[in-house]
Design an enzyme around this catalytic site. Structure first.
Site, PDB file in Angstrom:
ATOM      1  N   ASN A 109      25.393 -36.732  65.698  1.00  0.00           N
ATOM      2  CA  ASN A 109      26.050 -36.864  67.012  1.00  0.00           C
ATOM      3  C   ASN A 109      26.397 -38.326  67.284  1.00  0.00           C
ATOM      4  O   ASN A 109      27.057 -38.935  66.435  1.00  0.00           O
ATOM      5  CB  ASN A 109      25.331 -36.118  68.147  1.00  0.00           C
ATOM      6  N   ASP A 110      26.016 -38.888  68.387  1.00  0.00           N
ATOM      7  CA  ASP A 110      26.579 -40.164  68.865  1.00  0.00           C
ATOM      8  C   ASP A 110      26.696 -41.299  67.843  1.00  0.00           C
ATOM      9  O   ASP A 110      25.786 -41.504  67.043  1.00  0.00           O
ATOM     10  CB  ASP A 110      25.702 -40.762  69.968  1.00  0.00           C
ATOM     11  N   GLU A 129      24.795 -40.723  80.254  1.00  0.00           N
ATOM     12  CA  GLU A 129      24.286 -41.078  78.923  1.00  0.00           C
ATOM     13  C   GLU A 129      25.193 -42.149  78.310  1.00  0.00           C
ATOM     14  O   GLU A 129      26.356 -42.303  78.703  1.00  0.00           O
ATOM     15  CB  GLU A 129      24.296 -39.850  77.996  1.00  0.00           C
ATOM     16  N   PHE A 166      16.512 -42.238  69.358  1.00  0.00           N
ATOM     17  CA  PHE A 166      17.710 -41.847  70.095  1.00  0.00           C
ATOM     18  C   PHE A 166      18.745 -42.980  70.076  1.00  0.00           C
ATOM     19  O   PHE A 166      18.526 -44.033  69.490  1.00  0.00           O
ATOM     20  CB  PHE A 166      17.329 -41.480  71.532  1.00  0.00           C
TER      21      PHE A 166
HETATM   22  C1  FRU Z   1      24.140 -38.115  73.900  1.00  0.00           C
HETATM   23  C2  FRU Z   1      22.625 -38.044  73.708  1.00  0.00           C
HETATM   24  C3  FRU Z   1      21.983 -39.362  74.077  1.00  0.00           C
HETATM   25  C4  FRU Z   1      20.731 -39.345  73.272  1.00  0.00           C
HETATM   26  C5  FRU Z   1      21.176 -38.651  71.997  1.00  0.00           C
HETATM   27  C6  FRU Z   1      20.130 -37.819  71.345  1.00  0.00           C
HETATM   28  O1  FRU Z   1      24.853 -37.222  73.143  1.00  0.00           O
HETATM   29  O2  FRU Z   1      22.094 -36.986  74.460  1.00  0.00           O
HETATM   30  O3  FRU Z   1      21.769 -39.524  75.463  1.00  0.00           O
HETATM   31  O4  FRU Z   1      20.232 -40.615  73.025  1.00  0.00           O
HETATM   32  O5  FRU Z   1      22.270 -37.838  72.355  1.00  0.00           O
HETATM   33  O6  FRU Z   1      20.553 -37.376  70.106  1.00  0.00           O
END
Ligand code: FRU
Length: 526
Positions: free
Chosen positions: A56-57, A239, A113
């Site tokens: 993800n991010d 976020e 995270f």
């Molecule tokens: C955003 C999020 C962040 C977090 C991460 C966890 O997509 O929820 O806030 O750090 O993904 O994977």
């Protein structure tokens, strides 16, 4: 009996105490449908995607010595979200990427995270060894045990440093550097160097607002202010913020920009990224005008498509370059874990240059694919004009649309404009502009495989078009499973993914809409 080694045991424990975050709590049953197996081909050619498993991010992006570093939220055991690591990839041009070894692993303090990284040229942190410039990363520890025990204080901020340009990392022994202030959602620190006040500046997301901190040494942080209470989009959790200074195009004026992702509560549902332009006095952020209020129908979203989330900018871009360079995660928590790809899940957007323009007494961020993409553009097909019988702006006779860019101009909008990307099997990805409503839309209800998540197929729109021009300029970047549409020189952007049963081979437009200045080219990576 199976004997577990300590490391394996730890991983097992981490999995058992797996996290229950909003929108991503359930690990869905692994489905291996025929469709998903056939469609490993959806893998993009030039957008970064991990070789295997879940991403993800984007995290910790920095530039150093000719290399752009991209870290990312990564779960190397499965194709759905799990105990988070930081994966790592590098590139010379933000277009072609090489995946590297995993950079940060979860440990007894929790999952790793999202967060950021800076190049500590002056060794303010003291992590340097006199030979190598330290890179300092700040991330959120998410302690799954705390969450399991139903405490709320399980997210805290920690740092790690690298003395070999991001290859290997040492976690700081005195972590966490910022304890949890009894707040359930407290994460995603993004650091910048604030030259005006000669200090490090950090912004993080605290549930429904942003907290600002400053530091002289990247270890001791002092909270200086908050921003965002009852402000702008408040239907979800804030976020992945980012905070940086930008020069207003064509002027000497500078402004500070706060980028703030929210999930859910995005403009078109689920995940989305808003932005605020204003001033920073070393302590407080003051937005330009209180335009936002409770009404989220404002134009201050970086992208109106459903698939650009948690994006942030690269740190340490040289002054001579001066660009603000951004990348986002090309998915949405509404369905990210169910999309029909099997071995890998999720890609990043194309790297984009953000610019700040002032127009009609307002500040707008425009987005542009990085110019580095140009060097991969193959032979360009040009058509000056589209005849009325010929509704295909481009088709398979012109080029392979699976990795291509197409741009053109509608010199005068006289009626609704409807485009559609069409496959041989008649899957259609529809998008366009509604004149009366003065808004853009995307309708992917008939775009191909859509049954994996009911939110995937719903139609999205932009609200009022930002540009007031009579003409419409369109640029599209296509890459197997995604389109990024830049309207009006990047004033309105729509990024969406799709999964047609056969690839789209033509781009058509409705009758009677004049189209001129068509340019189209395949990207070439040989
Ligand atoms: C955003 C999020 C962040 C977090 C991460 C966890 O997509 O929820 O806030 O750090 O993904 O994977």
């Amino acid at each position: 009996m199976k004997i577990y080694k300590p490391a394996a045991l730890l991983v097992l424990l981490l999995i058992v105490f797996s996290c229950k975050e909003t929108g991503k709590e359930k690990k869905p049953e692994k489905t291996t449908s025929l469709a998903s197996q056939e469609n490993e081909d959806f893998r993009p050619s030039f957008h970064f995607s991990p070789k295997e498993h879940w991403m993800n991010d984007p995290n910790g992006m920095f530039y150093l010595n000719g290399t752009y570093h991209l870290f990312f939220q990564y779960y190397p055991e499965d194709n759905v979200w799990g105990p988070m690591h930081w994966g790592h990839a590098t590139s010379k041009d933000m277009v072609t990427w090489e995946e590297q070894e995993i950079a940060l692993y979860p440990d007894e303090k929790g999952y790793i995270f999202s967060g950021s990284a800076v190049v500590d040229h002056d060794n303010t942190s003291g992590f340097g060894d006199g030979l190598n410039t330290p890179i300092v990363a700040m991330f959120t520890y998410h302690d799954p045990k705390g969450e399991e025990e139903k405490r709320i204080d399980y997210q805290s901020q920690a740092i790690a440093y690298s003395l070999d340009e991001g290859k290997t990392w040492t976690k700081y022994e005195a972590n966490p550097v910022i304890e949890n202030p009894k707040l359930q959602d407290f994460r995603d620190p993004k650091i910048t160097w604030n030259e005006d006040h000669k200090q490090w500046l950090m912004v993080l997301s605290a549930k429904d607002r942003a907290y600002f901190y400053s530091s002289k040494n990247l270890k001791d942080w002092k909270k200086v202010s908050e921003f965002g209470e009852n402000y702008a989009a408040q239907d979800g959790v804030w976020e992945c913020p980012d905070f940086f200074k930008m020069q207003v195009e064509g002027t000497n004026k500078t402004k500070w920009v706060l980028i703030q992702s929210t999930n859910p509560g995005g403009y078109n549902g689920g995940s989305g990224t808003q932005y605020f332009v204003g001033d920073w006095d070393g302590k407080n952020f003051t937005p330009e005008a209180d335009l936002y209020g409770k009404n989220i129908n404002h134009p201050y979203w970086l992208d109106f498509g459903k698939d650009n989330y948690a994006g942030v900018t690269w740190s340490n871009i040289p002054k001579e370059d001066g660009r603000t360079l951004f990348v986002g995660w090309m998915s949405n928590w509404l369905y990210a874990q169910e999309v029909p790809t099997e071995t890998w899940r999720s890609a990043m957007t194309i790297a984009r240059e953000l610019r700040l323009i002032e127009e009609n007494d307002d500040y707008i961020i425009t987005s542009h694919p990085v110019e580095e993409l140009e060097k991969y553009v193959g032979e360009t097909i040009t058509k000056w004009k589209l005849t009325d019988e010929d509704h295909a702006i481009v088709d398979h006779n012109d080029l392979d649309l699976t990795k291509a860019q197409v741009s053109f101009l509608i010199p005068k909008i006289t009626k609704d404009v409807h485009f559609s990307l069409i496959s041989e099997g008649d899957d259609q990805f529809k998008f366009g502009f509604k004149k009366e409503e003065n808004e853009f839309y995307i309708d992917r209800s008939a775009s191909g495989i859509t049954d994996f998540g009911k939110e995937f197929a719903s139609t999205v729109s932009t609200g009022q078009r930002i540009s007031t021009s009579d003409s419409l300029q369109v640029r599209m970047i296509l890459d197997n499973m995604s389109v990024e549409i830049f309207y009006d020189d990047g004033k309105t952007v729509m990024t969406e993914i799709f999964f047609p049963k056969q690839p789209y081979t033509s781009l058509k437009i409705n009758e009677g809409v004049p189209v001129i200045d068509i340019e189209a080219a395949e990207f070439n990576f040989d």
